[in-house]
Design a protein around this motif. Structure first.
Motif, PDB file in Angstrom:
ATOM      1  N   LEU A 270       0.825  -1.209   0.000  1.00  0.00           N
ATOM      2  CA  LEU A 270       0.000   0.000   0.000  1.00  0.00           C
ATOM      3  C   LEU A 270       0.861   1.263   0.000  1.00  0.00           C
ATOM      4  O   LEU A 270       0.377   2.345  -0.300  1.00  0.00           O
ATOM      5  CB  LEU A 270      -0.924   0.005   1.221  1.00  0.00           C
ATOM      6  CG  LEU A 270      -1.925  -1.151   1.267  1.00  0.00           C
ATOM      7  CD1 LEU A 270      -2.780  -1.071   2.522  1.00  0.00           C
ATOM      8  CD2 LEU A 270      -2.833  -1.134   0.036  1.00  0.00           C
ATOM      9  N   LEU A 271       2.150   1.090   0.357  1.00  0.00           N
ATOM     10  CA  LEU A 271       3.021   2.266   0.355  1.00  0.00           C
ATOM     11  C   LEU A 271       3.448   2.647  -1.057  1.00  0.00           C
ATOM     12  O   LEU A 271       3.879   3.772  -1.298  1.00  0.00           O
ATOM     13  CB  LEU A 271       4.278   1.996   1.196  1.00  0.00           C
ATOM     14  CG  LEU A 271       4.036   1.670   2.670  1.00  0.00           C
ATOM     15  CD1 LEU A 271       5.342   1.309   3.353  1.00  0.00           C
ATOM     16  CD2 LEU A 271       3.399   2.866   3.370  1.00  0.00           C
ATOM     17  N   LEU A 272       3.338   1.699  -1.961  1.00  0.00           N
ATOM     18  CA  LEU A 272       3.868   1.935  -3.310  1.00  0.00           C
ATOM     19  C   LEU A 272       3.399   3.242  -3.940  1.00  0.00           C
ATOM     20  O   LEU A 272       4.221   4.032  -4.421  1.00  0.00           O
ATOM     21  CB  LEU A 272       3.505   0.771  -4.223  1.00  0.00           C
ATOM     22  CG  LEU A 272       4.432  -0.440  -4.202  1.00  0.00           C
ATOM     23  CD1 LEU A 272       3.949  -1.476  -5.191  1.00  0.00           C
ATOM     24  CD2 LEU A 272       5.852  -0.020  -4.545  1.00  0.00           C
ATOM     25  N   PRO A 273       2.096   3.504  -3.952  1.00  0.00           N
ATOM     26  CA  PRO A 273       1.662   4.726  -4.655  1.00  0.00           C
ATOM     27  C   PRO A 273       2.162   5.987  -3.979  1.00  0.00           C
ATOM     28  O   PRO A 273       2.154   7.050  -4.593  1.00  0.00           O
ATOM     29  CB  PRO A 273       0.129   4.657  -4.593  1.00  0.00           C
ATOM     30  CG  PRO A 273      -0.227   3.350  -4.015  1.00  0.00           C
ATOM     31  CD  PRO A 273       0.972   2.765  -3.372  1.00  0.00           C
ATOM     32  N   LEU A 274       2.552   5.859  -2.708  1.00  0.00           N
ATOM     33  CA  LEU A 274       2.979   7.055  -1.997  1.00  0.00           C
ATOM     34  C   LEU A 274       4.412   7.448  -2.363  1.00  0.00           C
ATOM     35  O   LEU A 274       4.816   8.578  -2.129  1.00  0.00           O
ATOM     36  CB  LEU A 274       2.891   6.826  -0.483  1.00  0.00           C
ATOM     37  CG  LEU A 274       1.519   6.366   0.011  1.00  0.00           C
ATOM     38  CD1 LEU A 274       1.528   6.157   1.511  1.00  0.00           C
ATOM     39  CD2 LEU A 274       0.450   7.391  -0.360  1.00  0.00           C
ATOM     40  N   LEU A 275       5.154   6.491  -2.889  1.00  0.00           N
ATOM     41  CA  LEU A 275       6.533   6.796  -3.246  1.00  0.00           C
ATOM     42  C   LEU A 275       6.571   7.482  -4.599  1.00  0.00           C
ATOM     43  O   LEU A 275       5.688   7.294  -5.432  1.00  0.00           O
ATOM     44  CB  LEU A 275       7.343   5.498  -3.308  1.00  0.00           C
ATOM     45  CG  LEU A 275       7.541   4.787  -1.963  1.00  0.00           C
ATOM     46  CD1 LEU A 275       8.263   3.479  -2.180  1.00  0.00           C
ATOM     47  CD2 LEU A 275       8.319   5.679  -1.024  1.00  0.00           C
TER      48      LEU A 275
ATOM     49  N   MET B 191      12.375   4.369  -6.685  1.00  0.00           N
ATOM     50  CA  MET B 191      12.058   4.041  -5.292  1.00  0.00           C
ATOM     51  C   MET B 191      11.059   2.898  -5.192  1.00  0.00           C
ATOM     52  O   MET B 191      11.138   2.034  -4.336  1.00  0.00           O
ATOM     53  CB  MET B 191      11.471   5.282  -4.605  1.00  0.00           C
ATOM     54  CG  MET B 191      12.410   6.432  -4.454  1.00  0.00           C
ATOM     55  SD  MET B 191      13.521   6.170  -3.088  1.00  0.00           S
ATOM     56  CE  MET B 191      12.453   6.628  -1.719  1.00  0.00           C
ATOM     57  N   ARG B 192      10.107   2.935  -6.084  1.00  0.00           N
ATOM     58  CA  ARG B 192       9.072   1.914  -6.014  1.00  0.00           C
ATOM     59  C   ARG B 192       9.663   0.534  -6.242  1.00  0.00           C
ATOM     60  O   ARG B 192       9.310  -0.445  -5.589  1.00  0.00           O
ATOM     61  CB  ARG B 192       7.976   2.194  -7.033  1.00  0.00           C
ATOM     62  CG  ARG B 192       7.191   3.433  -6.687  1.00  0.00           C
ATOM     63  CD  ARG B 192       6.056   3.671  -7.657  1.00  0.00           C
ATOM     64  NE  ARG B 192       5.418   4.949  -7.361  1.00  0.00           N
ATOM     65  CZ  ARG B 192       4.440   5.483  -8.073  1.00  0.00           C
ATOM     66  NH1 ARG B 192       3.983   4.848  -9.134  1.00  0.00           N
ATOM     67  NH2 ARG B 192       3.904   6.621  -7.743  1.00  0.00           N
ATOM     68  N   GLY B 193      10.603   0.484  -7.194  1.00  0.00           N
ATOM     69  CA  GLY B 193      11.240  -0.786  -7.479  1.00  0.00           C
ATOM     70  C   GLY B 193      12.005  -1.306  -6.270  1.00  0.00           C
ATOM     71  O   GLY B 193      11.943  -2.494  -5.944  1.00  0.00           O
ATOM     72  N   VAL B 194      12.692  -0.402  -5.597  1.00  0.00           N
ATOM     73  CA  VAL B 194      13.449  -0.818  -4.417  1.00  0.00           C
ATOM     74  C   VAL B 194      12.512  -1.403  -3.373  1.00  0.00           C
ATOM     75  O   VAL B 194      12.748  -2.475  -2.811  1.00  0.00           O
ATOM     76  CB  VAL B 194      14.225   0.385  -3.847  1.00  0.00           C
ATOM     77  CG1 VAL B 194      14.884   0.004  -2.533  1.00  0.00           C
ATOM     78  CG2 VAL B 194      15.251   0.866  -4.853  1.00  0.00           C
TER      79      VAL B 194
ATOM     80  N   GLN C  72      -0.895  -2.605 -10.661  1.00  0.00           N
ATOM     81  CA  GLN C  72      -0.613  -4.031 -10.880  1.00  0.00           C
ATOM     82  C   GLN C  72       0.362  -4.550  -9.840  1.00  0.00           C
ATOM     83  O   GLN C  72       0.178  -5.624  -9.272  1.00  0.00           O
ATOM     84  CB  GLN C  72       0.001  -4.233 -12.274  1.00  0.00           C
ATOM     85  CG  GLN C  72      -1.005  -4.291 -13.381  1.00  0.00           C
ATOM     86  CD  GLN C  72      -0.327  -4.693 -14.672  1.00  0.00           C
ATOM     87  OE1 GLN C  72       0.406  -5.663 -14.728  1.00  0.00           O
ATOM     88  NE2 GLN C  72      -0.576  -3.938 -15.712  1.00  0.00           N
ATOM     89  N   ASN C  73       1.413  -3.778  -9.627  1.00  0.00           N
ATOM     90  CA  ASN C  73       2.419  -4.226  -8.674  1.00  0.00           C
ATOM     91  C   ASN C  73       1.858  -4.272  -7.264  1.00  0.00           C
ATOM     92  O   ASN C  73       2.117  -5.195  -6.499  1.00  0.00           O
ATOM     93  CB  ASN C  73       3.631  -3.292  -8.723  1.00  0.00           C
ATOM     94  CG  ASN C  73       4.304  -3.355 -10.075  1.00  0.00           C
ATOM     95  OD1 ASN C  73       4.189  -4.357 -10.775  1.00  0.00           O
ATOM     96  ND2 ASN C  73       4.977  -2.284 -10.460  1.00  0.00           N
ATOM     97  N   LEU C  74       1.079  -3.250  -6.975  1.00  0.00           N
ATOM     98  CA  LEU C  74       0.442  -3.201  -5.664  1.00  0.00           C
ATOM     99  C   LEU C  74      -0.426  -4.437  -5.461  1.00  0.00           C
ATOM    100  O   LEU C  74      -0.343  -5.129  -4.458  1.00  0.00           O
ATOM    101  CB  LEU C  74      -0.398  -1.926  -5.587  1.00  0.00           C
ATOM    102  CG  LEU C  74      -0.965  -1.469  -4.247  1.00  0.00           C
ATOM    103  CD1 LEU C  74      -1.319   0.001  -4.352  1.00  0.00           C
ATOM    104  CD2 LEU C  74      -2.190  -2.243  -3.843  1.00  0.00           C
TER     105      LEU C  74
END
Lengths: 491, 524, 599, 167
Positions: free
Chosen positions: C20-25, C50-53, C119-121
């Protein structure tokens, strides 16, 4: 002092009426009549309190004891009725000038007050008398004065309406007179209580049967029981609104009371319901009145006629309460008598306000009125809700008692019919409210202004009391129950 | 103390009405008053929670109306939950309504907000009533105070909807509910809500189902089929009305009445032993399924939600009719659960209408890309309605279905609950799928104003002006970044708040359950 | 201390909430619309961002945290007075948890360039939910995760952003939630019966609750007749979505069956049927990702048989096979994803000769194919043999033969058909349009999976050590096993050559192959539509007729009441009214006379 | 033909043949192992069934899971990692029966007599594969439809039938 109150109750307006003719000035007369009405109200309330606490007051007119003399006999029921009549008069009379300015030429307005006070005298007389012939006398006083009042209405149709009422009223009066005559023939007395005693041995005779029949039909005409209601719609429609308000709230009610008196005091429940099975006639007619009146109201295009037909339906509830022959039923009838007086009186005053501004009683002309006359519209809505019998309004209380009475007799179908007929009220009330609330305003409405305050407060006193008496039933409910028990001889 | 709070909560909503009327020329003050009143009311209701949770049952008696029937108030957990829902959602709905009404350029706003406050007043009256008479009184007040809201648009469609609304609600309540109340009064001599019921030992045989049927159908606000038509028709009202009243206060008044009657008038034991609710179980089950199927086929956004509401209400009725402690507690919980979820859905429907002028499901394609927060909230609320974690609705359903496992003859209802979840997916999730995953359609939109929300072919009359922005500060979009254009903050805020509420209810469900358990005689 | 922190957290939640943090990065925002055929475009640049990390960190952290939990660890909570156990660590859950984390990591690497964060989320949350499910110690927790897997994974289908995907997603979701609600209903009945919510051996003992739970598991495990959601949905997900999906849902169901219904004999015929029937479909299916889905279904059959046999060896076999299967099936789906990305299609009829442009992908595909076909030295060999041996041990002769047959079938559709028609055969017309090898991150992901396929095949000991039961001295590598298995494979392959030469091998044709989903995609909707239409038409007609009748009667009625001449709404002449007075009087007399007669 | 169109060489026919030859050789080797290595073993045991482990389910105590219920608490090894503390399996079977089969080499083992037939697996694989493909061809006659048979690509809007406010 209390002992003289019954006489005072009748005599006061009777004596005040001619004074109006002497005073002439319309403002002075208006104030005078109002004061008389308030005084009468005070008397009525005093009597009511007294009878509630101490029981029946009997007053021998002129010192002649009954059964020879004329007896004024006031029990809770009588006092209750007198209170209603004077109460309505007390509110309508101050309102009078507003309506009167519209409908009656100024120089003849004193006649309006004179006739009004006379009418009140008649109604109060019918309420308090214990003498059968007196009833006829007061019926005629009432009728004659109300013909006058109706004829004061604007336009020529008021005259025809008054005439039609006169014809019917006379037939009714004659029937009542015939009945009294027959009873007198059988008993040799005119005092009701005495008559009741003396009728007992001769109950089986045809004469008594016919006498009761004449009584019933005569009273039914006066109280506009279906299908003898025909005088009413025209009379209420064409009379000045303020007169409609007063008459609808009182005249038919007092006639109803006379019928109740005749049934329970003179002939007795055992005879009426046990032998003759009057309910077989009265109940169907009441139910028919409830439905036919409401449906006819739905189809009306004039608001006053709509209310008149509604009255016809509401009278059906009262007679239905009578026809149930139980304390609950009669309580329902009496409560409704009071409540309907309040709401119908209030509604006719609302109509008076509207016609005062719009100069029309056509429903279509009231489109969008809610925006221009919000308080008046709201008053109509509350009064209408009361007609429907929404809880929190007086109409609900009546309905509650009536349905309860039906259920206690195990007549579930009757309970359902009562409830269903009250739904029809939604139809005719909402027909008006929808127009007032949702239709785009007409030109006539756009140019109008709210009614003056002096015309709004009496409306709200009446309408407001339907809400008050819709929640606070200690007074109406208890008094009506005591009255019903008194009438049925259970007290 | 608690009684004082109770009366405060009761009188604040009506007390603010004259003030709002006085401030009718100053919209900001008027609307501010409503928010303040809402906050105060909610604070009062919340203030009662600890005491009621400790077993207090504050009472206030006004006066006797009929023999043994007073106008009186008495608060117990079920009523408090309903009061919490109605008052708690009032503030967000108010805020939402400001954004909506101004953004949509609605007229007669003072009348609107006053009727709104009256409706809340009536709902609180229902929640706190101590007997059937008091309840019925406020039930009818609620009916009539919402009529001007339903017909707010004033056009032909609104008028027609108003007639149906009033026609069905008044007919059912007068011919059946009032009949049942009076009948009960004649039989039992009282109308007080009493733990364990007042009819036990006084009725038996076919009278039990008849009386219960009169109550259940008489509470027409519960929209039990075949008396459900008013609800979709009432959707012509402005969306805040649909959201708070026709998803929360009004419809819950119906099911609340049924629950109260089942618990406190009949008593669970009486119904369980006599099987008096057997027929109504099937009626409720049929309502659940039929309305869900109808919802599947509707393209109008609000109409679809309306049929979903009918189905969800029938959940609660079915829960009540199963008359086991679990199912009744579950049904009571579901009042709150469904309220929170459905209000969110309606908020979103209204925001679509105001911000992008879309009123049909088939027009929502791609909107989720523009308004991810709003449609994210929609998804969460939809999960709650469907009964999936992490939405609160799943717990309500759990307990109701658990009640259906108590006897083999009730087993089918477990499957009714389950099947209805699937149907709910069928009518709610396509909205999510469209909004987030289908490309936006280009072409003229069909909905420009509320009148079309009721797509019965009678389009808006000329007397309803084209949408215009009354207050330029309330342009109904909130641009975030390049592509994202959320709806106005006054609408978005409440949407996020209530969606968060769905999750909060999922987490707080144990507390809610423990709070409600005493109504079926469970421990505190 | 680390352990204490780890112990306070249920496994899976790191992924579930971390996602859930993904979109925030900060990250690249996706383009306004999807590409033409609904495949979400990958970023052109290889910048991870950042999201990839975060995406990479989450599965690794999750795996570490999971392993910090000791065996026997459990957390107990009380909810609504129910004793719940959100976390229970034992060897069975740990092996599934481990492979789920590994699968998540590989999928993350494969998805690194997907710019559609949703998708990743979804993928990460989906993995988290599945991990949570295998550690659930009670049925309510299981249900919550069970539903969450459905809710999170559906976005991987919808993310294709086509009408077809929207439809498929809905179907998928409904079936998945059907499984969930059956689980819920079963839990309700189970609780009503036993008062317990613990998720332990349930067994089919005739109670309705257990049957419902069994069906719930059966749907997600794609039992025959309950399977078509799998073949319907997996091929329609996005390129990366299918990779995610292939790992979790079905294996979670296998885990649940192993936990709840180990040794339930009915599972053996069910599993055997599952291994056999999909292979027929796989032969004639054109969409290669759908072929793989049938193949997935067939592989699940082996595991179901293992669970049904229920001996220690069999359970070990099922768990091990699930472990290996996730890797090689993921690998195969990854290669097909790469093909779909580069060629725009995975239809066998349109492909061929891609090895020229995508040699690495071809190699990985062949490795995956050999692993799934269970060639010695590949992972499938060391795991499948356990199940076959266990079945034979217990004397399930027919099952054994069917499994053998299915093994030959696996070779056909996954071992030969997939690589052959995609990468070899005759050259496709698409070839010139293919720009080249798959992106590097995809190749890395495939390489890791391929490495593991071989590593497990060569050194099975570490995997065996993870299995729920002690493996003892079982070894797949005895001469008999190697010889017989190789014979089987080579014999089958010879048959392929033979059929191909004869021209009997069915050509790849553009087509739709009907499966049981025909019932709910064609039969039911058609029937419902007809019913609806009939109802609508009927309702319309009735409405019209009733409307006319009502209108007419209202008019007639109204005539009587509406103001106008001779109507009720208008007062009558006085004479008539007087007559009515007489009528009432007469009526009164009649009533009174009648009543006196009666009374 | 594709050579010119694509500008790419097509698969070399000789290359294919070379691969096929390797493949045939491998097949031959494995069949040979079977026949040569295990052959005598098979001949000596011809007609005898090898040790056949009875089904655990033949024993009603094992077959009925209800009997396993007392064990369910510790069904899965929770607390212990060490093999000797392995809890009882519900079905009751252990790994003991496997001990003699784990060796690489020696005689061919198997559960069934038919497995000892030389090249059984190769033949079974061949036959099974042919059956599979031919059966699938037959299946195709029944289940193959147009690619857009279900019409899934059509816009979603077509699915809205009902008038609003219906029912």
């Amino acid at each position: 002092m209390n002992a003289h109150l019954p006489a005072l109750q009748v005599v006061l307006p009777l004596l005040a009426a001619p004074v109006c003719v002497l005073l002439r000035n319309r403002r002075v007369v208006g104030v005078w009549a109002t004061l008389i009405a308030w005084a009468s109200l005070a008397i009525a309330i005093t009597m009511l309190v007294h009878t509630m606490e101490h029981g029946t007051i009997s007053y021998a007119l002129g010192g002649w004891e009954s059964p020879l003399g004329i007896e004024l006999r006031v029990d809770v029921a009588n006092a209750f009725l007198a209170t209603i009549v004077t109460g309505i008069a007390s509110i309508v009379l101050p309102y009078g000038p507003g309506s009167a300015t519209l409908a009656i030429p100024q120089d003849r307005q004193y006649l309006f007050y004179t006739a009004f006070l006379l009418c009140m005298t008649g109604l109060l007389g019918m309420s308090v008398t214990g003498d059968a012939f007196n009833v006829f006398v007061f019926v005629e006083i009432t009728s004659l004065s109300s013909y006058t009042l109706i004829a004061l209405g604007k336009g020529r149709r008021a005259l025809t309406a008054a005439f039609s009422y006169l014809v019917m009223g006379t037939i009714g009066g004659t029937f009542i007179l015939l009945a009294i005559g027959l009873c007198y023939q059988m008993t040799g007395t005119l005092n009701m209580a005495d008559m009741a005693l003396r009728l007992q041995p001769v109950m089986g005779t045809r004469t008594v049967l016919v006498a009761f029949g004449f009584f019933v039909v005569g009273a039914s005409i006066k109280l506009a029981l279906f299908p003898l209601h025909q005088w009413m719609p025209n009379a209420y429609t064409h009379a000045p609104s303020v007169v409609s308000a007063f008459l609808s709230a009182t005249a038919t009610k007092v006639s109803y009371f006379v019928l109740v008196r005749v049934v329970f005091t003179i002939f007795g429940a055992a005879y009426v319901f046990g032998t003759v099975h009057f309910e077989w006639l009265l109940m169907p007619l009441s139910i028919a009145a409830m439905f036919v009146g409401s449906i006819a109201a739905m189809y009306q295009t004039h608001i006053k006629r709509l209310l008149a037909y509604s009255s016809m339906a509401q009278i059906g509830y009262m007679t239905l309460g009578l026809s149930m022959n139980s304390v609950e039923g009669l309580t329902g009838g009496l409560v409704h008598l009071f409540n309907h007086g309040l709401m119908k009186g209030g509604l006719f005053l609302v109509v008076a306000n509207i016609t005062f501004r719009l100069n029309s009683s056509k429903i279509q002309d009231m489109a969008g009125l809610a925006r221009k006359m919000p308080w008046t519209t709201l008053a109509f809505a509350v009064g209408g809700l009361s007609l429907i019998g929404v809880p929190g309004t007086a109409g609900f209380i009546s309905k509650w008692y009536l349905v309860q009475a039906a259920l206690m007799k195990g007549q579930i179908w009757l309970a359902l019919l009562i409830l269903m007929s009250s739904l029809l009220a939604v139809g005719y009330v909402w027909k008006v409210i929808e127009v007032m609330l949702l239709k785009p305003p007409t030109k006539r409405v756009e140019n109008t202004t709210p009614a003056p305050l002096r015309m709004i407060w009496p409306v709200w006193v009446m309408i407001g009391s339907t809400v008050v008496f819709g929640l606070w039933t200690t007074w109406t409910g208890t008094v009506a129950e005591v009255a019903a028990e008194t009438l049925m001889g259970l007290r | 103390m608690t009684a004082t709070l109770m009366m405060a909560a009761f009188f604040i909503p009506i007390g603010v009405v004259p003030l709002m009327w006085a401030a009718r020329k100053m919209p900001d003050l008027r609307d501010g008053l409503m928010v303040v009143a809402g906050l105060m009311t909610f604070a009062c209701v919340v203030g009662m929670v600890p005491a009621v949770s400790d077993g207090a049952r504050p009472e206030v008696l006004f006066f006797q109306v009929f023999d043994g029937v007073p106008l009186a108030f008495r608060l117990e957990p079920l009523g408090l939950v309903y009061a919490l829902v109605a008052s708690g959602l009032w503030v967000p709905t108010s805020l939402y309504a400001f954004g909506y009404m101004r953004g949509h350029g609605e007229t007669n706003q003072t009348r609107f907000f006053i009727c709104f406050a009256l409706a809340i007043f009536a709902a609180l009256g229902i929640a706190m009533s101590a007997n059937l008479f008091t309840l019925f009184t406020f039930y009818e007040v609620l009916t009539f105070s919402t009529y001007p809201l339903v017909t707010h648009a004033g056009n032909k469609a609104a008028k027609r909807a108003g007639r149906i609304y009033l026609g069905i609600l008044v007919t059912t309540s007068v011919t059946m509910l009032l009949m049942a109340i009076l009948w009960t009064y004649v039989i039992a001599g009282t109308l007080d809500f009493t733990v364990g019921g007042i009819l036990a030992g006084k009725v038996d045989g076919p009278l039990v189902p008849i009386l219960l049927g009169l109550f259940a159908f008489g509470a027409g606000k519960a929209a039990l089929m075949p008396f459900h038509r008013w609800l979709p028709n009432a959707m012509v009202a402005p969306t805040p009305v649909s959201a708070l009243l026709h998803a929360v206060a009004v419809v819950k008044a119906g099911v609340f009445t049924i629950l109260k009657v089942v618990i406190y008038i009949f008593g669970l034991d009486l119904l369980y032993t006599t099987g008096g609710s057997d027929i109504l179980k099937w009626v409720a089950a049929a309502t659940i399924l039929i309305s869900s199927i109808v919802a599947l086929r509707l393209d109008n956004f609000k109409a679809r939600l309306a049929y979903s509401t009918i189905s969800q209400l029938a959940y609660i009725v079915l829960g009540a009719m199963l008359v086991t402690p679990d199912s009744v507690v579950g049904a009571s919980m579901h009042i709150a659960m469904h309220a929170m979820g459905k209000i969110t859905l309606f908020f979103v429907a209204g925001a679509c209408l105001v911000s992008v002028h879309k009123s049909k499901v088939s027009e929502l394609n791609g909107l989720g890309r523009k308004m991810p927060i709003m449609f994210g909230a929609f998804s969460i609320a939809a999960f709650s309605i469907i009964g999936l974690p992490p939405g609160g609705g799943s717990w309500g359903k759990w307990f109701m279905a658990l009640g259906a496992t108590s006897q083999p003859s009730d087993y089918p209802f477990v499957f009714v609950y389950m099947l209805s979840s699937l149907l709910a997916i069928g009518y709610l999730m396509p909205i999510v799928a469209r909004a987030f995953f289908l490309p936006e359609k280009v072409g003229p939109s069909t909905a420009h104003h509320e009148a079309d929300a009721h797509g019965d072919g009678q389009h808006a009359q000329a007397d309803h002006p084209e949408t215009s922005i009354e207050d330029p500060s309330l342009v109904p979009v909130l641009p975030i970044g390049e592509t994202i254009r959320e709806t106005h903050l006054l609408m978005l805020g409440p949407i996020v708040f209530t969606a968060a509420g769905c999750i909060a209810l999922f987490l707080l469900a144990p507390q809610l359950e423990a709070f409600l358990r005493p109504i079926v005689g469970g421990s505190q | 201390m680390l352990e204490n922190i780890a112990a306070s957290l249920p496994p899976g939640l790191i992924l579930l909430f971390g996602a859930l943090l993904l979109p925030l990065l900060p990250g690249e925002s996706p383009p306004a619309d999807g590409s033409a055929d609904g495949i979400w475009p990958l970023s052109g640049k290889s910048k991870m961002g950042m999201r990839g990390v975060l995406m990479l960190l989450l599965p690794i952290l999750g795996l570490i945290q999971m392993w910090l939990l000791p065996l026997g660890h459990s957390s107990d909570v009380e909810l609504f007075g129910y004793a719940l156990q959100p976390v229970r660590v034992d060897r069975l859950s740990r092996i599934f948890g481990t492979i789920f984390h590994i699968a998540a990591l590989i999928s993350v690497i494969y998805s690194l360039r997907v710019r559609d964060t949703l998708q990743n989320l979804s993928g990460l949350a989906y993995a988290g939910a599945a991990i949570g499910a295998v550690f659930a110690g009670d049925l309510i927790t299981l249900f919550v995760y069970w539903e969450l897997t459905a809710l999170t994974s559906v976005f991987l289908i919808w993310a294709r952003r086509t009408n077809r995907a929207a439809r498929v997603g809905m179907r998928y979701l409904i079936v998945q939630v059907l499984s969930g609600v059956l689980l819920l209903a079963g839990t309700l009945f189970h609780y009503a019966d036993t008062g317990s919510l613990a998720f332990d051996l349930l067994s089919l003992d005739g109670s309705i609750g257990h049957l419902l739970i069994f069906l719930a598991f059966g749907i997600k495990a794609a039992f025959p007749m309950l399977h078509s959601w799998l073949e319907d949905s997996y091929p329609e997900a996005t390129i990366t979505g299918t990779v995610w999906m292939s790992a979790f849902t079905t294996k979670m169901a296998i885990y649940a069956l192993a936990r709840g219904f180990a040794g339930t004999e009915i599972l053996i015929p069910i599993g055997a049927a599952m291994t056999a029937f999909p292979v027929f479909y796989a032969v004639i299916e054109n969409d290669l990702r759908r072929v793989l889905s049938y193949s997935l279904n067939n592989q699940l059959g082996f595991m179901v048989v293992g669970v049904g046999v229920g001996t220690e060896l069999a359970i070990n076999g099922a768990a091990a096979h699930a472990f290996a299967h996730i890797l090689y099936k993921g690998l195969l789906f990854m290669t097909m994803g790469a093909v779909l990305l580069r060629a725009g299609t995975v239809k066998g009829s349109d492909l061929g000769g891609l090895w020229r442009k995508m040699p690495w992908t071809t190699a990985f595909c062949v490795i995956g194919a050999m692993a799934i076909s269970a060639f010695p030295l590949f992972s499938g060999f060391v795991t499948k043999s356990m199940i076959l041996t266990a079945a034979a041990d217990e004397g399930y002769t027919w099952t054994f033969l069917i499994l053998l047959f299915a093994s030959a079938g696996v070779l056909d559709h996954s071992g030969i058909k997939i690589p052959y028609f995609a990468f070899f055969a005759h050259d496709s017309k698409l070839l010139p349009k293919i720009s080249g090898e798959a992106p590097r991150n995809m190749l890395v992901a495939m390489a890791i999976a391929a490495f593991l396929c071989i590593a497990i095949g060569v050194f099975p000991a570490p995997l065996y050590a993870l299995l729920p039961y002690d493996v003892g001295d079982y070894s797949a590598y005895d001469l008999t096993h190697v010889v017989t298995q190789t014979q089987l494979l080579l014999g089958s392959a010879a048959a392929f050559v033979f059929l191909q030469k004869k021209g009997w091998y069915p050509a790849e044709l553009r087509s739709t192959v009907l499966d049981v989903d025909w019932v709910y995609r064609k039969l039911l909707p058609g029937g419902l539509k007809a019913t609806y239409n009939a109802i609508d038409k009927g309702a319309e007609r009735t409405k019209a007729a009733v409307g006319r009748a009502v209108l007419a009667s209202v008019n007639r009625f109204g005539q009587f009441f509406r103001p106008g001449d001779r109507s009720f709404g208008e007062p009558w002449p006085s004479g008539e009214t007087a007559m009515w007075a007489a009528v009432v009087l007469v009526a009164y007399l009649v009533v009174s006379i009648v009543s006196s007669q009666v009374g | 033909m594709s050579e010119h169109e694509h500008g790419l060489p097509s698969v070399d026919a000789r290359g294919v043949k070379r691969v096929l030859w390797i493949f045939y050789a491998a097949l031959a080797v494995f069949i040979a192992i079977d026949v040569v290595w295990f052959g005598p073993d098979w001949l000596s045991n011809l007609g005898q069934d090898t040790h056949h482990v009875e089904s655990a389910y033949a024993d009603p105590a094992h077959a009925d899971p209800a009997h396993a219920a007392p064990d369910t608490e510790e069904h899965w090894p929770n607390a212990e990692d060490s093999p000797q503390d392995q809890p009882q399996h519900p079905v009751g079977h252990t790994a003991e029966t496997r001990t003699d089969q784990a060796s690489f080499g020696g005689h061919k083992h198997g559960h069934y007599a038919f497995e000892k037939v030389p090249a059984f697996h190769a033949l079974y694989g061949f036959a099974g594969f042919v059956f599979l493909v031919l059966a699938a061809r037959v299946l195709r006659l029944f289940v193959m439809k147009d690619e857009d048979y279900y019409g899934d690509d059509a816009p979603l809007d077509a699915e809205q039938h009902a008038e609003d406010g219906h029912a």
